[in-house]
Design an enzyme around this catalytic site. Structure first.
Site, PDB file in Angstrom:
ATOM      1  N   GLY A 251      -4.242  -1.019  16.041  1.00  0.00           N
ATOM      2  CA  GLY A 251      -5.581  -0.716  15.557  1.00  0.00           C
ATOM      3  C   GLY A 251      -5.734  -0.550  14.058  1.00  0.00           C
ATOM      4  N   ASP A 252      -4.628  -0.619  13.291  1.00  0.00           N
ATOM      5  CA  ASP A 252      -4.754  -0.408  11.848  1.00  0.00           C
ATOM      6  C   ASP A 252      -3.628  -1.106  11.089  1.00  0.00           C
ATOM      7  OD1 ASP A 252      -5.915   0.515   9.524  1.00  0.00           O
ATOM      8  OD2 ASP A 252      -5.065   2.526   9.643  1.00  0.00           O
ATOM      9  N   LEU A 253      -3.387  -2.380  11.432  1.00  0.00           N
ATOM     10  CA  LEU A 253      -2.347  -3.134  10.722  1.00  0.00           C
ATOM     11  C   LEU A 253      -2.908  -3.613   9.385  1.00  0.00           C
ATOM     12  CD1 LEU A 253      -0.712  -5.160  13.639  1.00  0.00           C
ATOM     13  CD2 LEU A 253       0.287  -3.246  12.361  1.00  0.00           C
ATOM     14  N   ASN A 254      -3.105  -2.664   8.493  1.00  0.00           N
ATOM     15  CA  ASN A 254      -3.658  -3.016   7.188  1.00  0.00           C
ATOM     16  C   ASN A 254      -2.547  -3.280   6.181  1.00  0.00           C
ATOM     17  OD1 ASN A 254      -3.020  -0.584   5.593  1.00  0.00           O
ATOM     18  ND2 ASN A 254      -4.562   0.465   6.836  1.00  0.00           N
TER      19      ASN A 254
END
Length: 400
Positions: A251-254
Site C-alpha cells: 500500500g505504500d511502495l513509494n
C-alpha cells in the site's frame, strides 16, 4: 521512570510519567488530531530502548515520518550483544494507530514472513519480555496516552528517490511489487482480518472519502481536477471493484520506502539492486491492480519522463501477475486517484503539522504537475504509451 506490567495473553505495558512530553489537550478537533503524533525527545527515546529492549544506546537521532515517530538508534556492544546488529529503527506509533494492536501485530509478522521468504525487510526485535511490541502508557500530567513501540533492524541503502531510475530498474520495481503481493497469498495469521480496514483513507477504494478534506486545497484548478477525478472514480471504478482480484497490499511502495544499493558492472557503470523495503503501516486488503497503481504513481514523482514510467513498471508487474482486461481499464484512473490521495492528504496534514511541512510535501513538489499532465493528456493517450511500452518487453526490445 518506567514501570512494566504484563497482562495475561496481552501486550506488555510500560507506564511512564513524563510531564514535559505533551502540551495540554484541547477540545479543538484539529489540534487533538495533531497531538496524536508522538513527541518523545531523544533522551526519552533512548531510555525507552534501554528499558524495554535491554539495549545500551550509543547514539540516537530522529528520522522523517508522516504521523508516527521514528528514531535511528545505534547501540553499544556489550557481552550480550557481541554478534547482533548495532543499528536499529525505533518506531513509536501515534495514539490512533496504537488503539489497533492486532493490526500492528499482523504487520510485524508480515515483515518477518517476507524476510523469511527472501525479501529485504527488517528483522523485528523482541522486548525483554519476549514480545514484538510494547504499549507505552504515558502520564503527561493532564491525561494518559498510549503508544505502541517496536524496534526493527536498520536496513542499508539509499532511497530510490535519490538516483535516476532507469527503465530496467522500474521494471524490477514492478516485479518486486507483484512478487510481494503474490508471496503474501501464503501468509496466515489468526488476526489477519484486521487488514480489512474500513474507511482507511489510504486504501484506494476509499478515494471518495477525500471529499471531506478538499477544503485544505483552497479554491484553484488543483481542487477542480481532484473533484473531477473523484467523480470519475465513483462513476467508472466503483462498479469494477467486484471484478478485481483481491490480495494483501503493502500500500505504500513509494520512492522513499524502497532502498537500493549499487555495485559496479563489468563495464564500469553502476548496477542497482533493492536492499530494503520499508514502512508496512499502510497495509490492508486491496487488489493487485491497486498495488501496481500506487507503485506507478510514486515512481513517477522524481522521473524526468513521468508519463513513460507506467509502461516499464506495468511490464515488470505483469511478468509475475498479468492484469485482466477490466483491471487494465481502471489503471489510469487508479494512478490519478493515488495522486489525489497523496496530494490532498499532504495539504491537510500540513495544516495539522506545519513543522513537518518539508517531509509532508515531498510528493507535492512535482506531484501536481504530473497529475495535471496526465489529466490534460487524457486516459486514451496515456494508456497507449503505457501499454505499448509494456508490450515491447514481450518482443525483447523494451522502449526507453
Amino acid at each position: 521512570m518506567f514501570r512494566s506490567l504484563t497482562l495475561p495473553g496481552a501486550l506488555e505495558i510500560y507506564q511512564i510519567c513524563l510531564f514535559p512530553l505533551d502540551i495540554m489537550s484541547s477540545g479543538d478537533d484539529q489540534q487533538s488530531q495533531a497531538l496524536a503524533k508522538p513527541t518523545f525527545s531523544e533522551v526519552q527515546a533512548s531510555a525507552l530502548v534501554e528499558s524495554v529492549f535491554g539495549l545500551k544506546v550509543f547514539k540516537i537521532q530522529p528520522l522523517p515520518s508522516y504521523d508516527d515517530q521514528n528514531f535511528h538508534v545505534c547501540i553499544s556492544r556489550t557481552k550480550d550483544t557481541t554478534d547482533g546488529p548495532t543499528e536499529y529503527v525505533l518506531k513509536i506509533s501515534n495514539t490512533k494507530s496504537s488503539k489497533t494492536p492486532d493490526l500492528i501485530e499482523v504487520q510485524s509478522h508480515i515483515i518477518m514472513f517476507l524476510r523469511a521468504a527472501g525479501f529485504p525487510t527488517a528483522s523485528v526485535c523482541r522486548t525483554k519480555g519476549d514480545n514484538i511490541t510494547s504499549l507505552m502508557s504515558v502520564d503527561s500530567g493532564s491525561e494518559i496516552k498510549n503508544y505502541l513501540v517496536r524496534l526493527l533492524t536498520y536496513l542499508p541503502g539509499r532511497p530510490i528517490a535519490e538516483i535516476p531510475i532507469s527503465p530496467q530498474l522500474l521494471y524490477e520495481i514492478g516485479r518486486l511489487a507483484a512478487k510481494l503481493d503474490k508471496t503474501l497469498e501464503k501468509f496466515h495469521h489468526p488476526k489477519l482480518s484486521s487488514l480489512h480496514r474500513e474507511n482507511f483513507i489510504w486504501n484506494l477504494k476509499n478515494v471518495p472519502l477525500l471529499e471531506k478534506y478538499l477544503y485544505a486545497l483552497g479554491q484553484n484548478r488543483n481542487r477542480e481536477i481532484v473533484k473531477q477525478i473523484i467523480q470519475l472514480f465513483k462513476d467508472e471504478v466503483m462498479s469494477k471493484l467486484s471484478h478485481f482480484r483481491e490480495c494483501i497490499n503493502h500500500g505504500d511502495l513509494n520512492d522513499h520506502n524502497i532502498l537500493i544499493e549499487s555495485s559496479e558492472s563489468a563495464f564500469g557503470d553502476a548496477v542497482y539492486q533493492v536492499s530494503g523495503i520499508l514502512d508496512f503501516d499502510d497495509m490492508s486488503y486491496g487488489y493487485y491492480v491497486f498495488e501496481l497503481a500506487i507503485t506507478i504513481m510514486y515512481m513517477m514523482i522524481e522521473s524526468k519522463n513521468p508519463i513513460q514510467v507506467g509502461g516499464h513498471v506495468l511490464a515488470g508487474f505483469e511478468s509475475i501477475i498479468p492484469l485482466t482486461t477490466v483491471e487494465r481499464s481502471a489503471l489510469f484512473l487508479l494512478v490519478c486517484s493515488r495522486f489525489c490521495q497523496s496530494l490532498v492528504m499532504a495539504a491537510y496534514s500540513c495544516q495539522l503539522h506545519p513543522e513537518n511541512e518539508e517531509y509532508l510535501m515531498i510528493t507535492a513538489k512535482t506531484g501536481w504537475k504530473h497529475l495535471q499532465q496526465m489529466f490534460d493528456m487524457g486516459q486514451k493517450t496515456v494508456e497507449e504509451i503505457w501499454f505499448e511500452t509494456a508490450k515491447s518487453y514481450k518482443s525483447g526490445i523494451p522502449c526507453d
